[in-house]
Design an enzyme around this catalytic site. Structure first.
Site, PDB file in Angstrom:
ATOM      1  N   ARG A 161      37.645  77.304  36.866  1.00 46.29           N
ATOM      2  CA  ARG A 161      37.239  78.131  38.015  1.00 46.29           C
ATOM      3  C   ARG A 161      37.535  77.380  39.328  1.00 46.29           C
ATOM      4  O   ARG A 161      37.248  76.194  39.457  1.00 46.29           O
ATOM      5  CB  ARG A 161      35.745  78.441  37.906  1.00 46.29           C
ATOM      6  CG  ARG A 161      35.182  79.254  39.067  1.00 46.29           C
ATOM      7  CD  ARG A 161      34.532  78.381  40.122  1.00 46.29           C
ATOM      8  NE  ARG A 161      33.801  79.150  41.120  1.00 46.29           N
ATOM      9  CZ  ARG A 161      33.298  78.623  42.243  1.00 46.29           C
ATOM     10  NH1 ARG A 161      33.436  77.337  42.480  1.00 46.29           N
ATOM     11  NH2 ARG A 161      32.666  79.372  43.099  1.00 46.29           N
ATOM     12  N   VAL A 162      38.104  78.082  40.275  1.00 46.63           N
ATOM     13  CA  VAL A 162      38.372  77.502  41.590  1.00 46.63           C
ATOM     14  C   VAL A 162      37.568  78.282  42.620  1.00 46.63           C
ATOM     15  O   VAL A 162      37.591  79.526  42.619  1.00 46.63           O
ATOM     16  CB  VAL A 162      39.882  77.559  41.920  1.00 46.63           C
ATOM     17  CG1 VAL A 162      40.147  77.090  43.348  1.00 46.63           C
ATOM     18  CG2 VAL A 162      40.671  76.706  40.923  1.00 46.63           C
ATOM     19  N   GLY A 163      36.865  77.564  43.488  1.00 45.80           N
ATOM     20  CA  GLY A 163      36.053  78.230  44.496  1.00 45.80           C
ATOM     21  C   GLY A 163      36.789  78.370  45.823  1.00 45.80           C
ATOM     22  O   GLY A 163      38.021  78.290  45.895  1.00 45.80           O
ATOM     23  N   ASP A 164      36.011  78.571  46.870  1.00 46.07           N
ATOM     24  CA  ASP A 164      36.570  78.775  48.211  1.00 46.07           C
ATOM     25  C   ASP A 164      37.018  77.480  48.878  1.00 46.07           C
ATOM     26  O   ASP A 164      37.920  77.483  49.716  1.00 46.07           O
ATOM     27  CB  ASP A 164      35.513  79.420  49.117  1.00 46.07           C
ATOM     28  CG  ASP A 164      34.269  78.520  49.208  1.00 46.07           C
ATOM     29  OD1 ASP A 164      33.630  78.299  48.155  1.00 46.07           O
ATOM     30  OD2 ASP A 164      33.963  78.025  50.307  1.00 46.07           O
TER      31      ASP A 164
ATOM     32  N   GLY B  61      31.233  80.688  46.364  1.00 47.44           N
ATOM     33  CA  GLY B  61      32.663  80.689  46.634  1.00 47.44           C
ATOM     34  C   GLY B  61      33.317  82.037  46.472  1.00 47.44           C
ATOM     35  O   GLY B  61      34.202  82.410  47.255  1.00 47.44           O
TER      36      GLY B  61
ATOM     37  N   THR C 285      27.941  71.654  48.427  1.00 45.40           N
ATOM     38  CA  THR C 285      29.300  71.270  48.801  1.00 45.40           C
ATOM     39  C   THR C 285      29.155  70.360  49.993  1.00 45.40           C
ATOM     40  O   THR C 285      28.118  70.370  50.653  1.00 45.40           O
ATOM     41  CB  THR C 285      30.109  72.538  49.185  1.00 45.40           C
ATOM     42  OG1 THR C 285      30.588  73.175  48.012  1.00 45.40           O
ATOM     43  CG2 THR C 285      31.302  72.253  50.077  1.00 45.40           C
TER      44      THR C 285
END
Ligand code: ASP
Length: 293
Positions: free
Chosen positions: A190-193, A216, A162
């Site tokens: 999918r969504v991470g942090d 995440g 990242t």
């Protein structure tokens, strides 16, 4: 007030060594781009975005061009920008077809009443704001494709990475920016942090600014970036705050790291991974880069 910027290019295994050196150099270039803005009296917000754009455009990093591919072999990206002067945040999640997700996050912050837009809605917003479509083929690098094919054949390796930047400007305002392709072979959607204020990104003039990297799901569960800011509020130096946050990540067996700046221009970073590339220009004007964890 002193200005400073600290940039990261992701925590995790960066091998071979020449690639790790290239990532560290890329981070330094990004930090310099942000620092030029700070030195000219520009805002922390502008500096953080500029640094992030440099890293998104550098194919060595998992953000923008060079993003990892999801399970369907497609690029879906997350990004967040937060302004510590007013706690405004803008973010996009699982967005496709844009070159610089952090710039769309900025448009969400500045031109929408919302904080986070996802998927096709985020893309529609970007187009409505005049962001040019960017062909998926230009975001996909040979390296990302090779990794995806290897994972498809040999199983999921969940390799992270990242980019992020934290900055403080001469007015004492802080900002944080984070952008990522997420984790490789992730489930579509999918969504991470990274796009979640408090988890992967946080900025508050009363404390400081934080950008995180790593797994995440673990980072979300410990609300890592806000945790680090709370440590600053309790009187920690940014280095101590970063180290405490990484210990907190251990609570959920998470791997990752973070960069921290406070409003006095002091910087800190910590990771529990073997490597985390970063570059900085500190409050004394000293610049540097490194990749060891
Ligand atoms: N935190 C990012 C995510 O989980 C990946 C990374 O930083 O390596 O989406």
């Amino acid at each position: 007030m002193p200005t400073a910027i600290l940039v990261h290019g992701g925590a995790g295994a960066i091998f071979p060594d020449d690639r790790a050196h290239a990532c560290a150099r890329g981070c330094l270039e990004a930090a310099r781009a942000g620092h030029r803005i700070l030195a000219a009296g520009g805002s922390a917000l502008d500096a953080a975005v500029a640094a992030c754009v440099v890293l998104e455009d550098d194919p060595a990093f998992n953000a923008g061009t060079g993003s990892v591919l999801n399970a369907d072999g497609e690029v879906e990206m997350d990004a967040c920008l937060m302004d510590g002067s007013n706690l405004r945040a803008g973010a996009v999640a699982a967005i496709r077809g844009v070159r610089n997700p952090i710039e769309v996050a900025r448009l969400v912050l500045e031109r929408s009443p919302h904080v986070l837009l996802a998927g096709s809605g985020a893309e529609r917003f970007a187009r409505a704001q005049g962001v040019a479509p960017w062909p998926a083929s230009l975001l996909v690098t040979e390296r990302a494709l090779t990794r995806w094919q290897k994972e498809r054949d040999e199983g999921w390796t969940n390799k992270p990475g990242t980019v992020g930047a934290v900055a403080v400007d001469a007015q004492g305002h802080v900002a944080a920016a984070t952008s990522t392709g997420g984790i490789s072979s992730k489930h579509p959607g999918r969504v991470g942090d990274s796009p979640l204020p408090g988890a992967g990104t946080y900025a508050d003039d009363e404390t400081g600014a934080v950008s995180a990297t790593g797994q995440g799901e673990a980072i979300i569960r410990v609300v890592l970036a806000k945790f680090a800011c709370d440590q600053l509020a309790a009187g920690d130096h940014p280095q101590a705050a970063a180290e405490a946050a990484v210990r907190r990540l251990g609570r959920v067996q998470g791997e990752g790291g973070l960069v921290v700046v406070d409003r006095q221009g002091r910087i800190g970073l910590a990771a529990n991974t073997a490597r985390m590339s970063r570059g900085w220009v500190d409050a004394e004007g000293n610049e540097g880069c490194a990749f060891e964890g």
